[in-house]
Write an enzyme that holds these catalytic residues in place. Structure first.
Site, PDB file in Angstrom:
ATOM      1  N   TYR A  28       7.709  -6.091  11.215  1.00  0.00           N
ATOM      2  CA  TYR A  28       7.480  -4.641  10.869  1.00  0.00           C
ATOM      3  C   TYR A  28       5.964  -3.929  11.522  1.00  0.00           C
ATOM      4  O   TYR A  28       5.442  -2.727  11.123  1.00  0.00           O
ATOM      5  CB  TYR A  28       7.180  -4.408   9.294  1.00  0.00           C
ATOM      6  N   GLY A  77      -3.633  -6.359  16.490  1.00  0.00           N
ATOM      7  CA  GLY A  77      -3.627  -7.772  16.893  1.00  0.00           C
ATOM      8  C   GLY A  77      -4.248  -8.598  15.930  1.00  0.00           C
ATOM      9  O   GLY A  77      -4.458  -8.394  14.776  1.00  0.00           O
ATOM     10  N   SER A 133      -4.004 -11.455   5.445  1.00  0.00           N
ATOM     11  CA  SER A 133      -2.820 -10.953   5.438  1.00  0.00           C
ATOM     12  C   SER A 133      -1.755 -11.891   4.786  1.00  0.00           C
ATOM     13  O   SER A 133      -1.547 -12.808   5.410  1.00  0.00           O
ATOM     14  CB  SER A 133      -2.270 -10.146   6.740  1.00  0.00           C
ATOM     15  N   CYS A 276      -9.831   7.516   2.766  1.00  0.00           N
ATOM     16  CA  CYS A 276      -9.564   8.730   3.449  1.00  0.00           C
ATOM     17  C   CYS A 276      -7.933   9.144   2.916  1.00  0.00           C
ATOM     18  O   CYS A 276      -7.677  10.241   2.763  1.00  0.00           O
ATOM     19  CB  CYS A 276      -9.465   8.700   4.816  1.00  0.00           C
ATOM     20  N   CYS A 297      -7.541   7.846  14.402  1.00  0.00           N
ATOM     21  CA  CYS A 297      -7.132   7.045  13.251  1.00  0.00           C
ATOM     22  C   CYS A 297      -6.431   5.678  13.675  1.00  0.00           C
ATOM     23  O   CYS A 297      -5.668   5.886  14.881  1.00  0.00           O
ATOM     24  CB  CYS A 297      -6.568   7.673  12.380  1.00  0.00           C
ATOM     25  N   ASP A 298      -6.598   4.770  13.239  1.00  0.00           N
ATOM     26  CA  ASP A 298      -5.718   3.677  13.336  1.00  0.00           C
ATOM     27  C   ASP A 298      -4.107   3.655  13.444  1.00  0.00           C
ATOM     28  O   ASP A 298      -3.556   3.160  14.255  1.00  0.00           O
ATOM     29  CB  ASP A 298      -6.005   2.554  12.271  1.00  0.00           C
ATOM     30  N   CYS A 339       2.787  20.644  -3.083  1.00  0.00           N
ATOM     31  CA  CYS A 339       2.002  19.581  -3.506  1.00  0.00           C
ATOM     32  C   CYS A 339       0.683  20.417  -4.069  1.00  0.00           C
ATOM     33  O   CYS A 339      -0.021  19.793  -4.867  1.00  0.00           O
ATOM     34  CB  CYS A 339       1.190  18.957  -1.987  1.00  0.00           C
ATOM     35  N   CYS A 348      -4.300  12.613  -5.214  1.00  0.00           N
ATOM     36  CA  CYS A 348      -3.197  12.126  -4.063  1.00  0.00           C
ATOM     37  C   CYS A 348      -3.702  12.730  -2.731  1.00  0.00           C
ATOM     38  O   CYS A 348      -3.905  12.382  -1.853  1.00  0.00           O
ATOM     39  CB  CYS A 348      -1.860  12.235  -4.203  1.00  0.00           C
ATOM     40  N   CYS A 352      -1.611  10.025   3.066  1.00  0.00           N
ATOM     41  CA  CYS A 352      -1.799   9.898   4.583  1.00  0.00           C
ATOM     42  C   CYS A 352      -1.255  10.883   5.513  1.00  0.00           C
ATOM     43  O   CYS A 352       0.112  10.896   5.082  1.00  0.00           O
ATOM     44  CB  CYS A 352      -1.907   8.490   4.936  1.00  0.00           C
TER      45      CYS A 352
END
Length: 442
Positions: A28, A77, A133, A276, A297-298, A339, A348, A352
């Protein structure tokens, strides 16, 4: 004036010193595919951050961040593939460039399979916070977290976890809520508690099959969900969090820290979100690749969201660029009307932007895929969070919620403290100082 002027506000950067290279092949993982960003890299060795780039980044990160506490968050990674010498040098450079009045901290996200005693000694000595993880018990963890040969990794991760505990390294666990795991909330929670996780992060897995962007800094909107089969089901995600919350709020507040619950407690008490995803806007949490390329952003590491390279422009200038400011405000400005009218919007804020790819009931694009889950969860925790919010505002430990729930008297959240020797208002028959007032701050 410094050659690296400070940004206008504090920021956080995930550092990818080895890019997307990893010794595992989690099915995933969205970041493994980022190798495609570097077509000129022919071997894994070419993905390593050079020592000169490391020095440039460390110096800019410290001098450009106006925060008094500057955190270096190393991720991949798998960052431990860089080896211990790389991180020893990073610590040396941090000490070299840290001015008086600033504090440096380090966080390392790892799968734990490459940890050794030398790693344990180093991480403990330099007080690294390690994120490990692990997706719960063996069967759930090994469902998707496999190595390059397709072999299970649970035993190797558990060996790393035990090594961290043996060396006294502070660590938290990061668990990805995939579709199957979401049906085992208490099994996962109790497993993590049993194995020493005092701080947990639960990350919902939402991976799209379709891609692209609409040019506004957000994913394409208005298309079918197109999620991978291992993505968590929205409502089941909310049920997962709710069942763990019920266990936590009745037994573990103040002893076990669950990131989402802690963040929500602050929000319900009236404070800005600490992360965030629940903030009204975003844009202060970025990612930097081993090449020095900075991304918005990641979750948006692709060419459209590349802000520039820190060798060409100072970090602070890139973070405060018009492009990045728009990226952050788009989170608020593109929120659907559905929303905006939601009873739990304050907690909320549409979550994201990467997950906003379905339509509202009236057909407006931009609804979060996880909306049903968050709405279920946030309404479920409302009664307890309203009490916890009162406790926080009255400077009473949040752990008092457990006594209040047992007593059935929510008025104990008010700062109407009875005399220490008076009968406890929870009707336990004991004096206040030996019951609900035993742990409260006076």
């Amino acid at each position: 004036m410094s050659e690296y002027p400070a940004a206008s506000a504090p920021f956080h950067i995930l550092v990818k010193p080895i890019g997307p290279i990893c010794n595992l092949d989690c099915q995933y993982c969205f970041y493994l595919r980022k190798e495609a960003l570097f077509p000129d890299h022919q071997a894994a060795a070419e993905f390593r951050m050079s020592e000169s780039m490391l020095e440039t980044f460390v110096r800019q990160q410290i001098l450009s961040n106006p925060a008094s506490r500057v955190e270096f968050a190393w991720q991949g990674g798998e960052p431990t593939l860089m080896g211990l010498d790389f991180f020893r040098r990073a610590v040396e450079l941090q000490k070299q460039y840290c001015p008086p009045g600033k504090t440096i901290t380090n966080a390392l996200q790892t799968n734990g399979t490459l940890l050794t005693d030398d790693w344990g000694k180093f991480l403990a000595e330099h007080q690294f916070l390690v994120g490990l993880s692990i997706d719960g018990p063996r069967e759930l963890h090994d469902r998707y977290r496999v190595d390059r040969g397709g072999r299970p990794t649970f035993d190797r991760v558990m060996k790393g976890l035990n090594l961290l505990r043996e060396h006294g390294v502070e660590f938290n666990t990061l668990t990805v809520i995939h579709r199957e795991l979401a049906y085992h909330p208490l099994e996962v929670y109790e497993f993590l508690v049993e194995h020493g996780s005092g701080y947990m992060q639960f990350i919902p897995l939402v991976e799209r099959i379709i891609g692209g962007n609409n040019g506004s800094g957000l994913p394409i909107l208005g298309q079918s969900s197109g999620v991978a089969p291992w993505s968590v089901e929205p409502l089941q995600f909310g049920i997962f969090l709710s069942e763990i919350f019920d266990q936590w709020v009745s037994r573990d507040v103040g002893r076990i820290f669950v990131h989402t619950f802690d963040v929500q407690a602050g929000i319900w008490a009236g404070y800005p979100s600490m992360v965030c995803i629940f903030g009204e806007t975003c844009g202060r949490a970025l990612a930097i690749e081993h090449t020095g390329d900075l991304y918005s952003c990641d979750h948006f590491v692709d060419p459209h969201y590349r802000l520039g390279n820190i060798l060409d422009e100072p970090l602070g200038k890139l973070i405060d660029s018009p492009e990045q400011r728009k990226f952050g405000t788009d989170k608020r400005d593109t929120l659907p009307e559905y929303c905006r009218q939601c009873e739990v919007r304050f907690a909320c804020n549409g979550e994201c932007p990467k997950n906003r790819f379905i339509t509202t009931p009236d057909g407006e694009p931009g609804l979060n895929y996880l909306c049903a889950g968050y709405r279920h969860f946030l309404n479920h925790i409302r009664p307890d969070m309203e009490i916890i919010a009162k406790l926080i505002k009255n400077r009473i430990p949040a752990a008092e919620i457990m006594k209040i729930r047992r007593s059935g008297n929510p008025n104990l959240a008010e700062r109407n403290t009875p005399p220490r020797n008076a009968p406890c208002p929870c009707n336990s028959g004991r004096k206040y100082k030996h019951c609900c007032g035993a742990d409260s701050k006076k």
